[in-house]
Design an enzyme around this catalytic site. Structure first.
Site, short mmCIF file in Angstrom:
data_model
loop_
_atom_site.label_atom_id
_atom_site.label_comp_id
_atom_site.label_asym_id
_atom_site.label_seq_id
_atom_site.Cartn_x
_atom_site.Cartn_y
_atom_site.Cartn_z
N SER A 1 0.84 -1.19 0.00
CA SER A 1 0.00 0.00 0.00
C SER A 1 0.87 1.25 0.00
CB SER A 1 -0.90 0.03 1.23
OG SER A 1 -0.14 0.32 2.40
N ASP A 2 0.35 2.33 -0.57
CA ASP A 2 0.96 3.62 -0.31
C ASP A 2 0.82 3.87 1.19
OD1 ASP A 2 2.16 6.11 -0.59
OD2 ASP A 2 0.98 6.64 -2.35
N TRP A 3 1.61 4.80 1.71
CA TRP A 3 1.71 4.97 3.16
C TRP A 3 0.38 5.48 3.74
CZ3 TRP A 3 5.19 2.46 1.25
CH2 TRP A 3 6.43 2.21 1.83
#
Length: 697
Positions: free
Chosen positions: A263-265
């Site tokens: 995932s993106d952060w």
């Protein structure tokens, strides 16, 4: 972010497992097996807690976890920690700025249209990531530029074209991964605006996704990229990181991606392993050892296998990285490589009366604009890198001409013996005044952008457009503009300017790169990866399209394929500077008499009829039968040829089934089209040199 207590608990579980096993058989260390087979063998030996520990991060940027993203080691099994770091323009180290190279941006590298240049770009970054102790680079960025205002367009190598991105992402990934670092292609998918990026639903149909937005990611798959990052936005009202259609079906099943999706952060919204997400970053609010017990063990094993496979593939398992983040990894040699990449990507947009290259003697120059002294060389956010030093372009010009360096803060002049060559600096804050002592003006302008927000307009702020206009109307001066930008810009003053050079976000070696280009030591060969418009919102996007209705929560891709140069072709509008455009100090003759189409192979002879060596990007465009509903012109091939003066090359392209297919939604497959295709070869999308027909039966 994961709590300290949970971190300790996870680590304790891993350590305690070590105490219960000795003399462990290690079939996964058999190098005769494929990386995936080795990963599967290792997963069979892992406890549940060990598997769970690999599916989430352990925080970021602390003394214990110093990288942007961190996954704990499992010492019992010899699995090293995963160390993730930004980003797509080099190793971002905000705590130790200046200890890595600020490379040219992804869009800049894309402007080279050159696989060799892009490989060297990836290699240079990969070397520094390895020497900084990282084993995963959060890059390259590959999203297609749908909206000219997108604040992250500078990060993305694709420009506005899916085939350009598909082709160039492959050498970028190879350059990174050849250094023992896992590349991460991002942001999957339709991360095409920063406005409301954490909530907007990008509403786009399946055919448009496959034809316009997936190809760069497919290029990453074909390059065997180890990881991909899903984006913050929703696609058709479902979060990107839990979208079973785009992740599980399209990416993993249809495109055949065998690596892992992180995932993106902070972009994880649910325990979505079944939907296609393999790892939550940077913490474990959703993916943790308690919640993962509810997941089918086969899915957990698959995700862990996907993570371990590239670790074997890139040698991370066999040769753990011994380096530390505190290392200073930039160097003079890397600065030289960054300069070459910038030079190869610089675009000559305009060159009236061959004003460029400039002479090195008997010339009196005024260098105008703060960008010549305080150069902006990168964008903001995770794609930024703070260089140790940026040589001002003003000093590079002085050095090139052999005059004393000028302090740009006081506007002094430098002249050599006999005053045959003089350089004067003017910050551009005032009107030109008396210009009798100059014969050339070099005007530096810049605009930048950053993650987390889009550009409000495509103009040069702070009075820079007014500065160029004021100098543009001065009689008796030859005027050259050097533009550093994160994407497309407006140039309302171009009719009053003789020469225009563009280097996008050029990296820390910008000064010498642009001086070499101005004075002919480097012949520009870059091409526009983006269309430059005549005015704001020239493509007439409605609010529904961008930034979206319902308080910006729904952006509808009703334009389908018709953005960028495809819109200009459909509506027969002449852009300011077209996609694929870029001039040279050489002249290239396309010999239409040699143009041929045999089966699906297209050939034409191209000759450098100029007096100096130069590079030319020969471009192949395909027009589909009208019944297909496709754009009238699509890039389907390109190659940069470096030719000596007088040299001829036969440019050759072979079209594949995929090049002549459209995405069929009913079958979820590519469908080869039948009928008459228009085949065009040229030096840009609007400078076609030869045209023919291909009949596909």
């Amino acid at each position: 972010m994961i709590s300290k207590a949970l971190t300790a608990a996870c680590c304790l579980l891993v350590v305690s497992a070590d105490a219960t096993q000795t003399g462990l058989d290690k079939p996964w260390m058999d190098t005769a097996l494929s990386p995936k087979q080795r990963a599967q063998a290792l997963v069979e030996k892992m406890t549940y807690e060990e598997k769970a520990s690999m599916l989430h991060g352990y925080g970021a940027q602390t003394d214990d976890w110093p990288y942007v993203g961190n996954v704990a080691a499992i010492d019992r099994l010899g699995i090293p920690a995963l160390r993730y770091n930004d980003g797509p323009q080099g190793f971002r180290d905000d705590k130790l700025p200046g200890t890595s190279t600020a490379w040219p941006s992804g869009l800049t590298a894309g402007a080279s249209w050159d696989k060799h240049t892009v490989y060297n770009w990836g290699k240079g970054m990969g070397v520094e990531f390895y020497k900084k102790g990282a084993n995963v680079q959060l890059g390259p960025g590959v999203c297609v530029a749908r909206v000219p205002h997108n604040g992250r367009n500078f990060e993305y190598i694709s420009g506005e074209d899916p085939f350009l991105g598909y082709t160039l992402v492959q050498p970028a990934v190879k350059g990174i991964q050849d250094q023992g670092v896992i590349a991460n292609v991002k942001h999957y998918v339709n991360n095409n605006q920063e406005t409301n990026r954490n909530s907007v639903s990008e509403n786009v149909d399946e055919r448009t996704r496959f034809e316009m937005y997936y190809p760069p990611f497919k290029g990453g798959v074909e390059a065997n990229v180890g990881s991909m990052m899903c984006s913050y936005n929703k696609i058709n009202h479902v979060w990107s990181c839990e979208n079973p259609e785009t992740l599980r079906r399209d990416l993993k099943e249809v495109m055949g991606f065998e690596g892992y999706v992180m995932s993106d952060w902070g972009a994880t919204h649910s325990l979505s392993i079944a939907e296609g997400l393999d790892q939550e970053m940077p913490g474990n609010e959703t993916f943790n050892r308690i919640s993962l017990k509810s997941v089918d063990p086969k899915l957990v094993a698959d995700s862990v296998t996907r993570i371990l496979t590239p670790m074997f593939q890139m040698g991370v398992m066999d040769t753990p990285n011994p380096n530390k983040i505190s290392n200073n990894v930039t160097s003079d040699s890397h600065n030289d490589i960054a300069r070459e990449i910038s030079q190869n990507s610089t675009i000559l947009l305009q060159n009236e009366n061959d004003v460029l290259p400039l002479a090195k003697d008997n010339i009196r120059i005024v260098v105008v604009g703060d960008q010549a002294w305080n150069a902006v060389v990168h964008g903001g956010g995770s794609g930024s890198v703070t260089p140790a030093w940026v040589k001002p372009p003003l000093w590079s010009i002085c050095d090139k001409l052999g005059v004393e360096r000028i302090n740009g803060e006081n506007g002094a002049s430098g002249c050599n013996a006999g005053s045959k060559v003089c350089v004067t600096y003017d910050d551009g804050s005032k009107s030109p005044g008396n210009t009798d002592k100059y014969d050339h003006a070099i005007l530096f302008v810049q605009t930048s952008s950053h993650e987390g927000g889009d550009r409000t307009n495509l103009s040069f702020a702070g009075g820079q457009d007014e500065m160029v206009s004021a100098w543009g109307v001065v009689d008796g001066l030859k005027k050259v503009v050097v533009m550093s930008t994160p994407g497309a810009v407006l140039t309302p003053w171009s009719k009053d300017i003789d020469g225009i050079l563009l280097n996008f976000m050029p990296g820390q070696a910008m000064g010498d790169a642009i001086a070499n280009t101005l004075f002919g030591d480097s012949n520009p060969s870059g091409k526009l990866p983006l269309t430059f418009p005549n005015e704001e919102n020239e493509q007439r996007m409605t609010i529904s399209q961008y930034p979206g209705l319902d308080n910006g929560e729904n952006a509808t891709y009703s334009e389908t394929f018709f953005f960028g140069y495809r819109w200009y072709d459909k509506h027969n509008v002449q852009p300011k500077f077209p996609f694929g455009h870029g001039l040279s100090y050489s002249k290239f003759l396309y010999d239409a008499s040699t143009f041929s189409i045999k089966d699906r192979t297209v050939e034409i002879d191209v000759k450098n009829v100029g007096s100096v060596p130069g590079g030319e990007v020969v471009q192949l465009y395909v027009g589909f039968p009208s019944s297909s509903g496709e754009p009238v012109r699509q890039l389907k091939g390109f190659e940069k040829y470096l030719l000596e003066a007088g040299e001829t090359v036969t440019a050759s392209f072979t079209l594949t089934d995929r090049d002549l297919s459209i995405w069929d939604v009913a079958s979820h497959k590519w469908a080869l089209q039948k009928g008459e295709f228009t085949i065009e070869v040229g030096t840009s999308s609007r400078a076609i040199r030869a045209t023919g027909l291909l009949e596909q039966k």
